[in-house]
Design an enzyme around this catalytic site. Structure first.
Site, PDB file in Angstrom:
ATOM      1  N   HIS A   1      14.523 -24.994 -20.647  1.00 53.27           N
ATOM      2  CA  HIS A   1      13.795 -24.723 -19.393  1.00 53.27           C
ATOM      3  C   HIS A   1      14.123 -23.316 -18.891  1.00 53.27           C
ATOM      4  O   HIS A   1      13.238 -22.580 -18.476  1.00 53.27           O
ATOM      5  CB  HIS A   1      14.155 -25.758 -18.322  1.00 53.27           C
ATOM      6  CG  HIS A   1      13.813 -27.170 -18.710  1.00 53.27           C
ATOM      7  ND1 HIS A   1      12.594 -27.504 -19.257  1.00 53.27           N
ATOM      8  CD2 HIS A   1      14.514 -28.331 -18.639  1.00 53.27           C
ATOM      9  CE1 HIS A   1      12.569 -28.803 -19.501  1.00 53.27           C
ATOM     10  NE2 HIS A   1      13.718 -29.329 -19.136  1.00 53.27           N
TER      11      HIS A   1
ATOM     12  N   GLU B   1     -12.575 -25.444 -21.463  1.00 55.72           N
ATOM     13  CA  GLU B   1     -12.316 -25.359 -22.902  1.00 55.72           C
ATOM     14  C   GLU B   1     -10.832 -25.676 -23.106  1.00 55.72           C
ATOM     15  O   GLU B   1      -9.986 -25.217 -22.333  1.00 55.72           O
ATOM     16  CB  GLU B   1     -12.608 -23.936 -23.414  1.00 55.72           C
ATOM     17  CG  GLU B   1     -14.065 -23.536 -23.335  1.00 55.72           C
ATOM     18  CD  GLU B   1     -14.941 -24.370 -24.262  1.00 55.72           C
ATOM     19  OE1 GLU B   1     -14.452 -24.806 -25.329  1.00 55.72           O
ATOM     20  OE2 GLU B   1     -16.115 -24.581 -23.917  1.00 55.72           O
TER      21      GLU B   1
ATOM     22  N   ARG C   1      13.019 -38.616 -15.828  1.00 52.86           N
ATOM     23  CA  ARG C   1      14.003 -37.983 -16.729  1.00 52.86           C
ATOM     24  C   ARG C   1      15.415 -38.191 -16.178  1.00 52.86           C
ATOM     25  O   ARG C   1      15.589 -38.522 -14.993  1.00 52.86           O
ATOM     26  CB  ARG C   1      13.695 -36.489 -16.852  1.00 52.86           C
ATOM     27  CG  ARG C   1      12.389 -36.273 -17.586  1.00 52.86           C
ATOM     28  CD  ARG C   1      12.242 -34.872 -18.069  1.00 52.86           C
ATOM     29  NE  ARG C   1      11.023 -34.798 -18.885  1.00 52.86           N
ATOM     30  CZ  ARG C   1      10.678 -33.763 -19.612  1.00 52.86           C
ATOM     31  NH1 ARG C   1      11.428 -32.700 -19.659  1.00 52.86           N
ATOM     32  NH2 ARG C   1       9.571 -33.789 -20.323  1.00 52.86           N
TER      33      ARG C   1
ATOM     34  N   GLY D   1      12.308 -28.700 -24.421  1.00 53.22           N
ATOM     35  CA  GLY D   1      13.385 -29.556 -24.933  1.00 53.22           C
ATOM     36  C   GLY D   1      13.553 -29.398 -26.440  1.00 53.22           C
ATOM     37  O   GLY D   1      14.666 -29.232 -26.949  1.00 53.22           O
TER      38      GLY D   1
ATOM     39  N   ASP E   1       4.789 -26.884 -22.555  1.00 57.50           N
ATOM     40  CA  ASP E   1       5.487 -27.987 -23.233  1.00 57.50           C
ATOM     41  C   ASP E   1       6.334 -27.462 -24.388  1.00 57.50           C
ATOM     42  O   ASP E   1       6.005 -26.444 -24.995  1.00 57.50           O
ATOM     43  CB  ASP E   1       4.433 -28.989 -23.752  1.00 57.50           C
ATOM     44  CG  ASP E   1       5.057 -30.331 -24.118  1.00 57.50           C
ATOM     45  OD1 ASP E   1       6.229 -30.577 -23.767  1.00 57.50           O
ATOM     46  OD2 ASP E   1       4.364 -31.129 -24.770  1.00 57.50           O
ATOM     47  N   GLY E   2       7.418 -28.171 -24.655  1.00 57.18           N
ATOM     48  CA  GLY E   2       8.234 -27.850 -25.828  1.00 57.18           C
ATOM     49  C   GLY E   2       9.594 -27.250 -25.515  1.00 57.18           C
ATOM     50  O   GLY E   2      10.324 -26.875 -26.438  1.00 57.18           O
TER      51      GLY E   2
ATOM     52  N   ARG F   1      18.857 -29.389 -23.229  1.00 55.87           N
ATOM     53  CA  ARG F   1      17.448 -29.242 -22.840  1.00 55.87           C
ATOM     54  C   ARG F   1      17.254 -28.183 -21.746  1.00 55.87           C
ATOM     55  O   ARG F   1      16.288 -27.424 -21.762  1.00 55.87           O
ATOM     56  CB  ARG F   1      16.903 -30.580 -22.340  1.00 55.87           C
ATOM     57  CG  ARG F   1      16.868 -31.664 -23.407  1.00 55.87           C
ATOM     58  CD  ARG F   1      16.386 -32.969 -22.790  1.00 55.87           C
ATOM     59  NE  ARG F   1      15.087 -32.796 -22.185  1.00 55.87           N
ATOM     60  CZ  ARG F   1      13.931 -32.814 -22.848  1.00 55.87           C
ATOM     61  NH1 ARG F   1      13.919 -33.034 -24.140  1.00 55.87           N
ATOM     62  NH2 ARG F   1      12.796 -32.640 -22.228  1.00 55.87           N
TER      63      ARG F   1
ATOM     64  N   ASN G   1       7.812 -36.827 -14.658  1.00 55.58           N
ATOM     65  CA  ASN G   1       9.091 -36.159 -14.935  1.00 55.58           C
ATOM     66  C   ASN G   1      10.241 -36.680 -14.067  1.00 55.58           C
ATOM     67  O   ASN G   1      11.412 -36.489 -14.394  1.00 55.58           O
ATOM     68  CB  ASN G   1       8.976 -34.630 -14.755  1.00 55.58           C
ATOM     69  CG  ASN G   1       8.217 -33.941 -15.877  1.00 55.58           C
ATOM     70  OD1 ASN G   1       7.644 -32.870 -15.682  1.00 55.58           O
ATOM     71  ND2 ASN G   1       8.199 -34.540 -17.074  1.00 55.58           N
ATOM     72  N   TRP G   2       9.903 -37.380 -12.962  1.00 55.61           N
ATOM     73  CA  TRP G   2      10.971 -37.979 -12.132  1.00 55.61           C
ATOM     74  C   TRP G   2      11.754 -39.024 -12.928  1.00 55.61           C
ATOM     75  O   TRP G   2      12.855 -39.413 -12.538  1.00 55.61           O
ATOM     76  CB  TRP G   2      10.397 -38.628 -10.868  1.00 55.61           C
ATOM     77  CG  TRP G   2       9.903 -37.648  -9.841  1.00 55.61           C
ATOM     78  CD1 TRP G   2       8.613 -37.483  -9.430  1.00 55.61           C
ATOM     79  CD2 TRP G   2      10.677 -36.704  -9.065  1.00 55.61           C
ATOM     80  NE1 TRP G   2       8.529 -36.494  -8.465  1.00 55.61           N
ATOM     81  CE2 TRP G   2       9.787 -36.006  -8.227  1.00 55.61           C
ATOM     82  CE3 TRP G   2      12.044 -36.375  -9.017  1.00 55.61           C
ATOM     83  CZ2 TRP G   2      10.200 -35.010  -7.344  1.00 55.61           C
ATOM     84  CZ3 TRP G   2      12.454 -35.387  -8.134  1.00 55.61           C
ATOM     85  CH2 TRP G   2      11.550 -34.712  -7.314  1.00 55.61           C
TER      86      TRP G   2
HETATM   87  C1  FPP Z   1       8.093 -29.252 -20.673  1.00 48.67           C
HETATM   88  O1  FPP Z   1       8.961 -29.208 -21.762  1.00 48.67           O
HETATM   89  C2  FPP Z   1       8.530 -28.404 -19.554  1.00 48.67           C
HETATM   90  C3  FPP Z   1       8.869 -28.840 -18.309  1.00 48.67           C
HETATM   91  C4  FPP Z   1       8.821 -30.254 -17.932  1.00 48.67           C
HETATM   92  C5  FPP Z   1       9.325 -27.914 -17.251  1.00 48.67           C
HETATM   93  C6  FPP Z   1       8.742 -26.546 -17.226  1.00 48.67           C
HETATM   94  C7  FPP Z   1       9.618 -25.635 -16.442  1.00 48.67           C
HETATM   95  C8  FPP Z   1       9.847 -24.337 -16.706  1.00 48.67           C
HETATM   96  C9  FPP Z   1       9.180 -23.595 -17.780  1.00 48.67           C
HETATM   97  C10 FPP Z   1      10.849 -23.562 -15.919  1.00 48.67           C
HETATM   98  C11 FPP Z   1      10.598 -23.289 -14.496  1.00 48.67           C
HETATM   99  C12 FPP Z   1       9.217 -22.991 -14.127  1.00 48.67           C
HETATM  100  C13 FPP Z   1       8.852 -22.236 -13.078  1.00 48.67           C
HETATM  101  C14 FPP Z   1       7.415 -22.166 -12.707  1.00 48.67           C
HETATM  102  C15 FPP Z   1       9.790 -21.447 -12.276  1.00 48.67           C
HETATM  103  P1  FPP Z   1       9.675 -30.545 -22.230  1.00 48.67           P
HETATM  104  O2  FPP Z   1      10.987 -30.631 -21.546  1.00 48.67           O
HETATM  105  O3  FPP Z   1       8.752 -31.701 -22.020  1.00 48.67           O
HETATM  106  O4  FPP Z   1       9.870 -30.270 -23.774  1.00 48.67           O
HETATM  107  P2  FPP Z   1       9.891 -31.348 -24.978  1.00 48.67           P
HETATM  108  O5  FPP Z   1       8.517 -31.955 -25.012  1.00 48.67           O
HETATM  109  O6  FPP Z   1      10.177 -30.503 -26.168  1.00 48.67           O
HETATM  110  O7  FPP Z   1      10.979 -32.317 -24.668  1.00 48.67           O
END
Ligand code: FPP
Length: 249
Positions: A39, A209, A73, A25, A22-23, A35, A70-71
């Site tokens: 990723h 944990e 978004r 964005g 997470d994080g 954003r 996430n769909w």
């Molecule tokens: C959450 O951050 C992250 C995601 C929803 C996507 C994770 C994808 C990757 C790390 C890249 C591709 C992965 C692979 C396995 C090839 P967020 O967008 O929710 O961040 P925010 O909370 O700061 O908005």
């Protein structure tokens, strides 16, 4: 190189680590970028984490890459994430082969774009004989969806007379989840300082944990993973028993 790595007790590694990445964005926003840049930068953290889990001897690593929620978004972000997934799988399959890592997925992968499904199917097939570690990508995954599917499946078996309600056990339910055959995660990590589970592996993390890291996912590096594992190793896991009982085991 790493002091922390040497402090890890290899005899007491979590067999299965699950991570809510997470994080991305917020990381991008803090740099004045889109954003998707977050990723893209998160892929480096994925690589570092996969590599260090394999080096240490962790058997299963599950990454929450795309949730059912996430769909919702913006389409632009979803498309960019899907493309990133396709290009990353395509470019990393060789690394998975070189490192003897098997790829699997959990989630409603039938709902992913065709290109994505094909790329995944190829990588899963190619790596199916690898034995060092299993990398599980949770894609279009949510725990409530998974449990609902399991309930439907079990109900249909009862309806057809294949089994009766007496046959419903915890083991049977586990065997009807996408994670059937995998050990439950012993350590769940969430980055970015959020303290939530967000519909991830609700059944499977009963005794895990929990470790919350303030680091935003694109900044997550091997040292952060070592810190999480060391924290796990310092905890006393009692599984409902007393301290004294656990020490006698
Ligand atoms: C959450 O951050 C992250 C995601 C929803 C996507 C994770 C994808 C990757 C790390 C890249 C591709 C992965 C692979 C396995 C090839 P967020 O967008 O929710 O961040 P925010 O909370 O700061 O908005």
């Amino acid at each position: 190189m790493s002091e922390l790595k040497h402090e890890i007790n290899r005899e007491k590694l979590p067999k299965h680590i699950a991570i809510i990445m997470d994080g991305n964005g917020r990381w991008a926003k803090s740099k004045g970028k889109l954003r998707i840049f977050g990723h893209e930068s998160g892929v480096k953290a994925v690589r570092d984490t996969v590599e260090s889990c394999a080096e240490l001897g962790v058997s299963y690593l599950t990454l929450y890459a795309f949730s059912t929620e996430n769909w919702n978004r913006p389409a632009l972000e979803i498309n960019a994430l899907m493309s990133l997934l396709v290009s990353t799988i395509a470019s990393e399959t060789k690394t998975l082969m070189n490192n003897n890592i098997r790829l699997q997925t959990i989630g409603d992968t039938a709902s992913l774009p065709k290109k994505c499904r094909n790329e995944l199917a190829e990588a899963i097939q190619k790596t199916s004989g690898n034995t060092r570690m299993t990398l599980v990508l949770a894609l279009s995954y949510s725990s409530r969806w998974e449990i609902t599917e399991a309930v439907k499946h079990i109900a249909s078996k009862i309806q057809s007379g294949e089994m009766n309600t007496e046959g419903i056990t915890e083991e049977l339910i586990s065997n009807h989840l996408n994670t059937a055959g995998m050990p439950d995660p012993e350590l769940l990590i969430r980055t970015s300082g959020e303290h939530r589970i967000s519909n991830f592996l609700l059944w499977q993390i009963s005794y895990a944990e929990l470790y919350f890291s303030p680091v935003l996912w694109p900044d997550f590096r091997k040292e952060h993973l070592y810190e999480a594992i060391l924290s796990f190793q310092q905890r006393e896991r009692r599984f409902g028993m007393t301290s004294e009982q656990v020490k006698d085991v």
